[in-house]
Design a protein around this motif. Structure first.
Motif, PDB file in Angstrom:
ATOM      1  N   GLY A  47       0.913  -1.347   0.059  1.00  0.00           N
ATOM      2  CA  GLY A  47      -0.138   0.047   0.119  1.00  0.00           C
ATOM      3  C   GLY A  47       0.899   1.130  -0.074  1.00  0.00           C
ATOM      4  N   ILE A  48       0.412   2.129  -0.599  1.00  0.00           N
ATOM      5  CA  ILE A  48       1.204   3.657  -0.613  1.00  0.00           C
ATOM      6  C   ILE A  48       0.114   4.956  -0.428  1.00  0.00           C
ATOM      7  CG2 ILE A  48       1.118   3.778  -3.156  1.00  0.00           C
ATOM      8  CD1 ILE A  48       3.832   4.917  -2.979  1.00  0.00           C
ATOM      9  N   CYS A  49       0.650   5.865   0.476  1.00  0.00           N
ATOM     10  CA  CYS A  49      -0.347   6.944   0.656  1.00  0.00           C
ATOM     11  C   CYS A  49       0.283   8.109   1.102  1.00  0.00           C
ATOM     12  CB  CYS A  49      -1.246   6.477   1.811  1.00  0.00           C
ATOM     13  SG  CYS A  49      -2.555   7.567   2.229  1.00  0.00           S
ATOM     14  N   THR A  50      -0.126   9.282   0.588  1.00  0.00           N
ATOM     15  CA  THR A  50       0.850  10.655   0.782  1.00  0.00           C
ATOM     16  C   THR A  50      -0.349  11.673   1.180  1.00  0.00           C
ATOM     17  OG1 THR A  50       2.275  12.049  -0.152  1.00  0.00           O
ATOM     18  CG2 THR A  50       0.575  11.322  -1.619  1.00  0.00           C
ATOM     19  N   TYR A  51      -0.030  12.770   1.517  1.00  0.00           N
ATOM     20  CA  TYR A  51      -0.556  14.345   1.410  1.00  0.00           C
ATOM     21  C   TYR A  51       0.025  15.149   0.730  1.00  0.00           C
ATOM     22  CZ  TYR A  51      -1.681  18.716   3.605  1.00  0.00           C
ATOM     23  OH  TYR A  51      -2.018  19.781   3.619  1.00  0.00           O
ATOM     24  N   PRO A  52      -0.244  15.933   0.039  1.00  0.00           N
ATOM     25  CA  PRO A  52      -1.784  15.852  -0.392  1.00  0.00           C
ATOM     26  C   PRO A  52      -2.110  15.336  -1.768  1.00  0.00           C
ATOM     27  CG  PRO A  52      -0.720  18.028  -1.033  1.00  0.00           C
ATOM     28  CD  PRO A  52       0.181  17.133  -0.447  1.00  0.00           C
ATOM     29  N   GLY A  53      -0.982  14.566  -2.163  1.00  0.00           N
ATOM     30  CA  GLY A  53      -0.741  14.256  -3.560  1.00  0.00           C
ATOM     31  C   GLY A  53      -0.213  15.175  -4.399  1.00  0.00           C
ATOM     32  N   LYS A  54       0.104  14.834  -5.753  1.00  0.00           N
ATOM     33  CA  LYS A  54       0.959  15.764  -6.640  1.00  0.00           C
ATOM     34  C   LYS A  54       0.199  17.147  -6.764  1.00  0.00           C
ATOM     35  CE  LYS A  54       4.122  15.814 -10.501  1.00  0.00           C
ATOM     36  NZ  LYS A  54       4.850  15.113 -11.380  1.00  0.00           N
ATOM     37  N   ALA A  55       0.991  18.204  -6.308  1.00  0.00           N
ATOM     38  CA  ALA A  55       0.121  19.449  -6.466  1.00  0.00           C
ATOM     39  C   ALA A  55       1.133  20.544  -7.104  1.00  0.00           C
ATOM     40  CB  ALA A  55      -0.595  19.955  -5.166  1.00  0.00           C
ATOM     41  N   ILE A  93      -1.611   9.095   7.318  1.00  0.00           N
ATOM     42  CA  ILE A  93      -1.238   8.012   8.306  1.00  0.00           C
ATOM     43  C   ILE A  93      -2.551   7.330   8.902  1.00  0.00           C
ATOM     44  CG2 ILE A  93      -0.054   7.608  10.451  1.00  0.00           C
ATOM     45  CD1 ILE A  93       1.728   8.677   8.337  1.00  0.00           C
ATOM     46  N   MET A  94      -3.463   8.254   8.968  1.00  0.00           N
ATOM     47  CA  MET A  94      -4.819   7.750   9.582  1.00  0.00           C
ATOM     48  C   MET A  94      -5.412   6.882   8.555  1.00  0.00           C
ATOM     49  SD  MET A  94      -6.564  11.302  11.311  1.00  0.00           S
ATOM     50  CE  MET A  94      -6.114  11.663  12.936  1.00  0.00           C
ATOM     51  N   VAL A  95      -5.491   7.294   7.222  1.00  0.00           N
ATOM     52  CA  VAL A  95      -6.197   6.717   6.223  1.00  0.00           C
ATOM     53  C   VAL A  95      -5.398   5.057   5.990  1.00  0.00           C
ATOM     54  CG1 VAL A  95      -6.587   6.365   3.789  1.00  0.00           C
ATOM     55  CG2 VAL A  95      -6.990   8.318   5.111  1.00  0.00           C
ATOM     56  N   ALA A  96      -4.104   5.102   6.259  1.00  0.00           N
ATOM     57  CA  ALA A  96      -3.138   4.049   6.223  1.00  0.00           C
ATOM     58  C   ALA A  96      -3.800   3.058   7.180  1.00  0.00           C
ATOM     59  CB  ALA A  96      -1.746   4.351   5.952  1.00  0.00           C
ATOM     60  N   ALA A  97      -3.717   3.620   8.493  1.00  0.00           N
ATOM     61  CA  ALA A  97      -3.981   2.798   9.683  1.00  0.00           C
ATOM     62  C   ALA A  97      -5.485   2.122   9.387  1.00  0.00           C
ATOM     63  CB  ALA A  97      -3.971   3.701  10.791  1.00  0.00           C
ATOM     64  N   MET A  98      -6.377   3.016   8.825  1.00  0.00           N
ATOM     65  CA  MET A  98      -7.608   2.361   8.431  1.00  0.00           C
ATOM     66  C   MET A  98      -7.718   1.010   7.322  1.00  0.00           C
ATOM     67  SD  MET A  98     -10.047   5.676   8.524  1.00  0.00           S
ATOM     68  CE  MET A  98      -9.696   6.968   9.924  1.00  0.00           C
ATOM     69  N   ALA A  99      -6.640   1.528   6.498  1.00  0.00           N
ATOM     70  CA  ALA A  99      -6.587   0.339   5.477  1.00  0.00           C
ATOM     71  C   ALA A  99      -6.104  -1.029   5.787  1.00  0.00           C
ATOM     72  CB  ALA A  99      -5.626   0.961   4.427  1.00  0.00           C
ATOM     73  N   VAL A 100      -4.888  -0.676   6.657  1.00  0.00           N
ATOM     74  CA  VAL A 100      -4.439  -2.128   7.117  1.00  0.00           C
ATOM     75  C   VAL A 100      -5.350  -2.645   8.322  1.00  0.00           C
ATOM     76  CG1 VAL A 100      -2.186  -1.652   6.792  1.00  0.00           C
ATOM     77  CG2 VAL A 100      -3.097  -1.106   8.988  1.00  0.00           C
ATOM     78  N   ALA A 101      -6.203  -2.066   9.033  1.00  0.00           N
ATOM     79  CA  ALA A 101      -7.036  -2.517   9.989  1.00  0.00           C
ATOM     80  C   ALA A 101      -8.289  -3.270   9.304  1.00  0.00           C
ATOM     81  CB  ALA A 101      -7.601  -1.352  11.044  1.00  0.00           C
ATOM     82  N   THR A 102      -8.658  -2.840   8.068  1.00  0.00           N
ATOM     83  CA  THR A 102      -9.698  -3.637   7.494  1.00  0.00           C
ATOM     84  C   THR A 102      -9.394  -4.550   6.403  1.00  0.00           C
ATOM     85  OG1 THR A 102      -9.705  -1.659   5.790  1.00  0.00           O
ATOM     86  CG2 THR A 102     -11.134  -1.425   7.725  1.00  0.00           C
ATOM     87  N   GLY A 103      -7.939  -4.767   6.359  1.00  0.00           N
ATOM     88  CA  GLY A 103      -7.517  -5.940   5.521  1.00  0.00           C
ATOM     89  C   GLY A 103      -7.214  -5.572   3.912  1.00  0.00           C
ATOM     90  N   ILE A 227       5.886   3.818   7.735  1.00  0.00           N
ATOM     91  CA  ILE A 227       5.322   2.611   7.395  1.00  0.00           C
ATOM     92  C   ILE A 227       4.451   2.143   8.235  1.00  0.00           C
ATOM     93  CG2 ILE A 227       5.859   0.288   6.861  1.00  0.00           C
ATOM     94  CD1 ILE A 227       8.681   0.802   5.814  1.00  0.00           C
ATOM     95  N   VAL A 228       3.185   2.063   8.069  1.00  0.00           N
ATOM     96  CA  VAL A 228       2.349   1.712   8.843  1.00  0.00           C
ATOM     97  C   VAL A 228       1.823   0.130   8.565  1.00  0.00           C
ATOM     98  CG1 VAL A 228      -0.332   2.026   9.664  1.00  0.00           C
ATOM     99  CG2 VAL A 228       1.319   4.057   8.955  1.00  0.00           C
ATOM    100  N   SER A 229       1.698  -0.687   9.569  1.00  0.00           N
ATOM    101  CA  SER A 229       1.403  -1.827   9.346  1.00  0.00           C
ATOM    102  C   SER A 229       0.343  -2.547  10.106  1.00  0.00           C
ATOM    103  CB  SER A 229       2.643  -2.916   9.841  1.00  0.00           C
ATOM    104  OG  SER A 229       3.749  -2.556   9.095  1.00  0.00           O
ATOM    105  N   ALA A 230      -0.302  -3.562   9.534  1.00  0.00           N
ATOM    106  CA  ALA A 230      -1.367  -4.516  10.181  1.00  0.00           C
ATOM    107  C   ALA A 230      -0.612  -4.895  11.597  1.00  0.00           C
ATOM    108  CB  ALA A 230      -1.907  -5.706   9.507  1.00  0.00           C
TER     109      ALA A 230
END
Length: 389
Positions: A47-55, A93-103, A227-230
């Motif tokens: 998985g990969i995640c950033t703020y705010p995206g390319k701008a 970071i928050m969205v990544a945590a939710m992603a790993v928590a929900t599989g 790095i955010v992990s399950a």
């Protein structure tokens, strides 16, 4: 309620001012260090995640998106996200945590890269709304005609109101700046390491009253990866997982800097109240504080928002020595953004993790096991509570 997610690795590039290095070089360096920290390889990242995206709304503010980073690092991901509109810089970071928590993923690489120092020109300045553009929109269009051209002006309004209401002085803000510089002198990565005295602070040029030069964070070139992990995957990583105990992201006001009902509070107060409602832990349980310091005035706001002191009491809390070296609640032990350099909150989280893993060297807080991290200024904010078991 503890989340089924943990931070397992962090990495920062060799940051600096006007480095002339491409953003992707900084990012690759930070990613390699984060993977080494976690004991993972790129094949483990899904998985990969950033703020705010390319701008391109401000020079060097966000030159990289998830797609090009994914390709450059050779990642094979099954989940990705960029979050331009969320709880400030904490959003990925928050969205990544939710992603790993929900599989959705097992290990998510979250990144922030900036080249604000090298990218500025005479006609395009960093952190100026709409720099180089013909038109402005949204709430910028109300502030800029009033000659409020940057966040230093907006934060200056807040600081003026706070000082009026509670008697805070420039000397109190100077204690924030000089204390963080003292920490920075023990951080080899900090961009500002020369001693800073109160005389130096008070003698520096005014930027937006009452905020002077040393009340403002330092634009840099650099990158940081978290790095955010399950939770179950985190147990196999190289270091003790740093469990995400709670998150807070409430937004209780209008999305403007100047129309909040009480300008002596900001979005941090909403986010922190939300965080503490999700855990049995209390402010007294915290060992390390990583508080967003785009401007020095944000630190007293975050102190009060997290509940380390009462509303209007931050000036005395600071004057009593609680937040500097040797204090009970040390703030921004790596120098923060005022002395360490502006990585838009990611550098603060990097330092909090460094402390919890006992890797702080001469600035290490003894037996640090818990940390809070707050990111954002004005109306939006994200708050996190971390623990090392």
């Amino acid at each position: 309620m503890t989340m089924s997610a943990a931070i397992t690795g962090v990495g920062m590039s060799d940051i600096g001012r006007k480095t002339g290095r491409p953003a992707m070089i900084h990012l690759a360096e930070a990613a390699r260090r984060a993977l080494d920290c976690a004991g993972l390889t790129r094949d483990d990242i899904d998985g990969i995640c950033t703020y705010p995206g390319k701008a391109d709304n401000s020079p060097g503010m966000s030159p990289l998106g998830t797609g090009e980073v994914r390709n450059a690092l050779g990642l094979k991901t099954r989940w990705h996200s960029a979050v331009p509109d969320g709880p400030a810089q904490m959003a990925p970071i928050m969205v990544a945590a939710m992603a790993v928590a929900t599989g959705q993923a097992r290990h998510v690489l979250c990144f922030r890269a900036l080249t604000e120092s090298s990218s500025q020109t005479a006609t395009r300045r960093a952190s100026i709304p709409g720099a180089g553009r013909a038109r402005l929109g949204g709430w910028y269009s109300y502030l800029v005609p009033a000659n409020a051209m940057s966040a230093s002006n907006w934060a200056g309004w807040m600081a003026t109101r706070y000082c009026h209401e509670f008697g805070m002085t420039r000397e109190h803000l100077g204690m924030v700046a000089t204390g963080q510089r003292a920490f920075a002198q023990h951080n080899p990565s900090a961009v500002m390491q020369a001693p800073l005295t109160m005389e130096d602070y008070l003698g520096a040029r005014m930027i937006s009253s009452p905020l002077g030069l040393f009340d403002c964070d330092v634009p840099i070139d650099g990158a940081c990866v978290v790095i955010v992990s399950a939770a179950d995957a985190a147990r196999d990583c190289a270091r003790t997982p740093l469990t995400i105990e709670a998150l807070g992201s409430a937004l209780g006001s209008q999305e403007t800097w100047d129309q909040r009902a009480d300008l002596t509070t900001m979005g941090a107060h909403d986010a922190c109240a939300d965080l503490w409602s999700r855990t049995d832990m209390k402010p007294a349980d915290v060992d390390v504080l990583a508080l967003y310091d785009g401007f020095s005035i944000f630190v007293p706001y975050w102190l009060e928002a997290f509940g380390f002191c009462g509303h209007g009491e931050a000036k005395d809390f600071i004057a009593d020595g609680h937040i500097g070296p040797g204090g009970r609640f040390p703030v921004n032990t790596g120098g923060g953004q005022l002395s360490g350099g502006r990585l838009h909150g990611f550098g603060l989280l990097h330092e909090a993790c460094t402390q919890l893993w006992g890797q702080g060297g001469g600035r290490q807080v003894a037996d640090a096991k818990t940390a809070v991290c707050g990111m954002g200024g004005g109306f939006i904010a994200g708050a996190m509570l971390l623990r090392r078991d």
